[in-house]
Design a protein around this motif. Structure first.
Motif, PDB file in Angstrom:
ATOM      1  N   GLN A   1      -1.873   7.121   9.362  1.00 17.56           N
ATOM      2  CA  GLN A   1      -2.583   5.850   9.485  1.00 17.56           C
ATOM      3  C   GLN A   1      -3.719   5.744   8.479  1.00 17.56           C
ATOM      4  OE1 GLN A   1      -1.547   7.596  12.117  1.00 17.56           O
ATOM      5  NE2 GLN A   1      -0.947   6.243  13.816  1.00 17.56           N
ATOM      6  N   GLY A   2      -4.457   6.838   8.302  1.00 19.88           N
ATOM      7  CA  GLY A   2      -5.512   6.826   7.294  1.00 19.88           C
ATOM      8  C   GLY A   2      -4.961   6.577   5.907  1.00 19.88           C
ATOM      9  N   GLY A   3      -3.840   7.229   5.583  1.00 19.88           N
ATOM     10  CA  GLY A   3      -3.222   7.043   4.273  1.00 19.88           C
ATOM     11  C   GLY A   3      -2.722   5.630   4.061  1.00 19.88           C
ATOM     12  N   VAL A   4      -2.172   5.011   5.100  1.00 18.39           N
ATOM     13  CA  VAL A   4      -1.679   3.637   4.972  1.00 18.39           C
ATOM     14  C   VAL A   4      -2.824   2.689   4.618  1.00 18.39           C
ATOM     15  CG1 VAL A   4      -0.715   1.684   6.264  1.00 18.39           C
ATOM     16  CG2 VAL A   4       0.327   3.943   6.466  1.00 18.39           C
ATOM     17  N   HIS A   5      -3.958   2.839   5.288  1.00 23.55           N
ATOM     18  CA  HIS A   5      -5.100   1.965   4.995  1.00 23.55           C
ATOM     19  C   HIS A   5      -5.634   2.189   3.584  1.00 23.55           C
ATOM     20  CE1 HIS A   5      -5.771  -0.059   8.836  1.00 23.55           C
ATOM     21  NE2 HIS A   5      -5.434   1.062   9.426  1.00 23.55           N
ATOM     22  N   ILE A   6      -5.664   3.442   3.153  1.00 20.40           N
ATOM     23  CA  ILE A   6      -6.138   3.730   1.798  1.00 20.40           C
ATOM     24  C   ILE A   6      -5.207   3.111   0.765  1.00 20.40           C
ATOM     25  CG2 ILE A   6      -6.530   5.584   0.124  1.00 20.40           C
ATOM     26  CD1 ILE A   6      -7.476   7.315   2.498  1.00 20.40           C
ATOM     27  N   VAL A   7      -3.904   3.159   1.014  1.00 16.04           N
ATOM     28  CA  VAL A   7      -2.941   2.540   0.088  1.00 16.04           C
ATOM     29  C   VAL A   7      -3.127   1.024   0.056  1.00 16.04           C
ATOM     30  CG1 VAL A   7      -0.481   2.055  -0.258  1.00 16.04           C
ATOM     31  CG2 VAL A   7      -1.242   4.388   0.193  1.00 16.04           C
ATOM     32  N   LEU A   8      -3.414   0.418   1.208  1.00 17.98           N
ATOM     33  CA  LEU A   8      -3.661  -1.024   1.228  1.00 17.98           C
ATOM     34  C   LEU A   8      -4.885  -1.387   0.384  1.00 17.98           C
ATOM     35  CD1 LEU A   8      -2.985  -2.153   4.919  1.00 17.98           C
ATOM     36  CD2 LEU A   8      -1.820  -2.926   2.855  1.00 17.98           C
ATOM     37  N   LEU A   9      -5.932  -0.575   0.474  1.00 13.33           N
ATOM     38  CA  LEU A   9      -7.101  -0.832  -0.365  1.00 13.33           C
ATOM     39  C   LEU A   9      -6.748  -0.661  -1.835  1.00 13.33           C
ATOM     40  CD1 LEU A   9     -10.143  -1.357  -0.731  1.00 13.33           C
ATOM     41  CD2 LEU A   9     -10.479   1.131  -0.587  1.00 13.33           C
ATOM     42  N   ALA A  10      -5.982   0.387  -2.152  1.00 15.72           N
ATOM     43  CA  ALA A  10      -5.580   0.610  -3.536  1.00 15.72           C
ATOM     44  C   ALA A  10      -4.757  -0.576  -4.064  1.00 15.72           C
ATOM     45  CB  ALA A  10      -4.775   1.901  -3.646  1.00 15.72           C
ATOM     46  N   ALA A  11      -3.878  -1.121  -3.216  1.00 13.26           N
ATOM     47  CA  ALA A  11      -3.078  -2.279  -3.616  1.00 13.26           C
ATOM     48  C   ALA A  11      -3.976  -3.477  -3.905  1.00 13.26           C
ATOM     49  CB  ALA A  11      -2.063  -2.629  -2.535  1.00 13.26           C
ATOM     50  N   TYR A  12      -4.979  -3.691  -3.040  1.00 11.77           N
ATOM     51  CA  TYR A  12      -5.916  -4.790  -3.264  1.00 11.77           C
ATOM     52  C   TYR A  12      -6.676  -4.628  -4.572  1.00 11.77           C
ATOM     53  CZ  TYR A  12     -10.348  -7.240  -3.046  1.00 11.77           C
ATOM     54  OH  TYR A  12     -11.439  -7.979  -3.365  1.00 11.77           O
ATOM     55  N   LEU A  13      -7.189  -3.431  -4.820  1.00 11.36           N
ATOM     56  CA  LEU A  13      -7.955  -3.179  -6.041  1.00 11.36           C
ATOM     57  C   LEU A  13      -7.068  -3.338  -7.289  1.00 11.36           C
ATOM     58  CD1 LEU A  13     -10.097  -0.095  -4.932  1.00 11.36           C
ATOM     59  CD2 LEU A  13     -10.814  -2.489  -5.107  1.00 11.36           C
ATOM     60  N   PHE A  14      -5.845  -2.837  -7.200  1.00 14.15           N
ATOM     61  CA  PHE A  14      -4.938  -2.959  -8.345  1.00 14.15           C
ATOM     62  C   PHE A  14      -4.606  -4.421  -8.632  1.00 14.15           C
ATOM     63  CE2 PHE A  14      -0.587  -3.363  -9.958  1.00 14.15           C
ATOM     64  CZ  PHE A  14      -0.700  -2.667 -11.159  1.00 14.15           C
ATOM     65  N   LEU A  15      -4.338  -5.196  -7.583  1.00 14.63           N
ATOM     66  CA  LEU A  15      -3.992  -6.602  -7.778  1.00 14.63           C
ATOM     67  C   LEU A  15      -5.214  -7.429  -8.196  1.00 14.63           C
ATOM     68  CD1 LEU A  15      -1.522  -7.081  -4.805  1.00 14.63           C
ATOM     69  CD2 LEU A  15      -0.972  -7.022  -7.235  1.00 14.63           C
ATOM     70  N   ALA A  16      -6.414  -6.956  -7.865  1.00 16.67           N
ATOM     71  CA  ALA A  16      -7.606  -7.631  -8.336  1.00 16.67           C
ATOM     72  C   ALA A  16      -7.744  -7.500  -9.852  1.00 16.67           C
ATOM     73  CB  ALA A  16      -8.850  -7.083  -7.648  1.00 16.67           C
ATOM     74  N   VAL A  17      -7.363  -6.318 -10.348  1.00 11.06           N
ATOM     75  CA  VAL A  17      -7.427  -6.068 -11.792  1.00 11.06           C
ATOM     76  C   VAL A  17      -6.229  -6.665 -12.509  1.00 11.06           C
ATOM     77  CG1 VAL A  17      -7.408  -4.232 -13.538  1.00 11.06           C
ATOM     78  CG2 VAL A  17      -8.793  -3.976 -11.475  1.00 11.06           C
ATOM     79  N   SER A  18      -5.081  -6.591 -11.856  1.00  7.64           N
ATOM     80  CA  SER A  18      -3.833  -7.089 -12.462  1.00  7.64           C
ATOM     81  C   SER A  18      -3.164  -8.076 -11.497  1.00  7.64           C
ATOM     82  CB  SER A  18      -2.892  -5.922 -12.783  1.00  7.64           C
ATOM     83  OG  SER A  18      -1.686  -6.389 -13.354  1.00  7.64           O
ATOM     84  N   PRO A  19      -3.678  -9.311 -11.407  1.00  3.72           N
ATOM     85  CA  PRO A  19      -3.162 -10.254 -10.395  1.00  3.72           C
ATOM     86  C   PRO A  19      -1.732 -10.708 -10.693  1.00  3.72           C
ATOM     87  CG  PRO A  19      -4.736 -11.322 -11.848  1.00  3.72           C
ATOM     88  CD  PRO A  19      -4.755  -9.871 -12.216  1.00  3.72           C
TER      89      PRO A  19
END
Length: 382
Positions: free
Chosen positions: A364-382
């Motif tokens: 569960q911790g890893g899933v949330h961290i991946v969701l944050l990583a996805a958000y940050l990546f899409l913020a840089v590369s929308p």
């Protein structure tokens, strides 16, 4: 070096650094800083973050949970709101979406980053992170409601073109946000305070030394458990220094923001990245405090910090922006785009599944961290 000596050195350091960071803020305010100046202010910013975490823990130890989490969440959010309003007043039309970008970034960082890191750290030390689903579930429901009312509905309303609220709609959103925030604080601190207290757990019998044994609070730091609460005078001093440190954090972040904005523009990145960076800087004290609480077995404290910060970020920012819109010129864009709405919906669903059992593992911790990583990546590369 003895324990008393080390403690004295740390205390001296946490007394001096907020004041130095505040001086750096005063000297750099409204000026174009050279490269060396930016580096020095950034170092002061990092020191102020660490000092803020220390003083927040002193205050939290004095007042107990969940008041301790509330102190840091509200203090950081109030100053974050001041930063957003200041930047919007100075930036004109180019900052029309700054409030939306910063608030949504805060929601994603708290609900995925802080929650994910806390669960991951605790589960890594003790296999399972245990918390109170009643309190965390109530907080998550409040976050989801506030986020949809303030960040999703503006995309679909028709009174004004674009992702904007009309004046009446913005007024309603502001009043609803304040009402929900006030109700949540009343429930958290008075009506159902026990729902937000750290859960006493039994640790796995085969856990390594320092993590095993029966009873206790899931590996909680015994020295801190049995340490006497700080005196009222010490807590009052820490409260003042906490406010100084937080003012310095946000002010120094504003001082380096022109460099950040220039770097974002030079790199060809979307302007929304500025809001993400500001949110990351401002939420550093809460992130460090939450991870430290999780290491000590207080996962509920970590979740209180995470969800409490998200609730305060929306519940205080939207009313402040609504009030500031009286004199701010230009549009106020609050509605999220399709990609961010999908990420928000996924965050709410995953968070509900994480919170419902009252127990979480590394997954569960890893899933949330991946969701944050996805958000940050899409913020840089929308």
């Amino acid at each position: 070096m003895s324990t008393a000596t080390r403690r004295s050195a740390l205390t001296d350091w946490t007394l001096v650094v907020p004041l130095v960071a505040l001086v750096a803020l005063i000297l750099s305010w409204g000026r174009d800083l050279p490269a060396l100046g930016v580096v020095l202010v950034a170092l002061c910013l990092a020191g102020a973050v660490l000092a803020a975490v220390h003083h927040a823990e002193v205050v939290a130890h004095r007042v107990g949970e969940p008041f301790g989490s509330l102190v840091l969440a509200v203090a950081v959010t109030v100053i974050e709101v001041a930063l957003i309003v200041t930047l919007m007043a100075d930036g004109g039309d180019k900052t029309a979406s700054l409030a939306r970008d910063t608030v949504f970034a805060a929601v994603m960082i708290t609900c995925n980053g802080i929650v994910g890191l806390s669960l991951f750290v605790r589960a890594l030390r003790n296999r399972v992170a245990v918390f109170n689903p009643e309190g965390s579930g109530a907080a998550l429901a409040t976050v989801a409601t506030l986020a949809v009312l303030s960040l999703v509905l503006p995309t679909f309303t028709t009174s004004k073109p674009g992702p904007e609220f009309s004046t009446a709609q913005l007024t309603f959103a502001a009043i609803a946000s304040l009402a929900l925030y006030g109700l949540f604080v009343a429930v958290q601190t008075v009506r159902h305070r026990d729902y937000f207290l750290p859960v006493e757990t039994e640790r796995p019998a085969d856990a390594p030394d320092g993590q095993g044994g029966q009873g206790g609070q899931g590996g909680q730091d015994e020295n801190e458990d049995h340490a006497a609460p700080p005196t009222a005078r010490a807590a009052l001093i820490s409260t003042g220094l906490l406010l100084v440190a937080l003012v310095a954090v946000v002010g120094d972040a504003k001082a380096v923001s022109p460099t950040i904005e220039k770097g974002v523009a030079d790199a060809g990145l979307p302007n929304a990245v500025v809001g993400v960076i500001i949110a990351l800087l401002v939420l550093l004290p809460e992130t460090l405090a939450a991870v430290r609480a999780a290491r000590r077995g207080r996962v509920q404290t970590s979740l209180n910090l995470a969800y409490g910060s998200a609730i305060a970020s929306i519940g205080l920012t939207i009313p402040a922006i609504a009030l500031a819109s009286i004199w701010l010129s230009g549009p106020l864009l609050l509605g999220l785009g399709p990609v961010h709405m999908v990420l928000l919906a996924l965050t709410v669903v995953v968070s509900a599944l994480t919170i419902a059992p009252g127990r979480a593992t590394l997954l569960q911790g890893g899933v949330h961290i991946v969701l944050l990583a996805a958000y940050l990546f899409l913020a840089v590369s929308p």
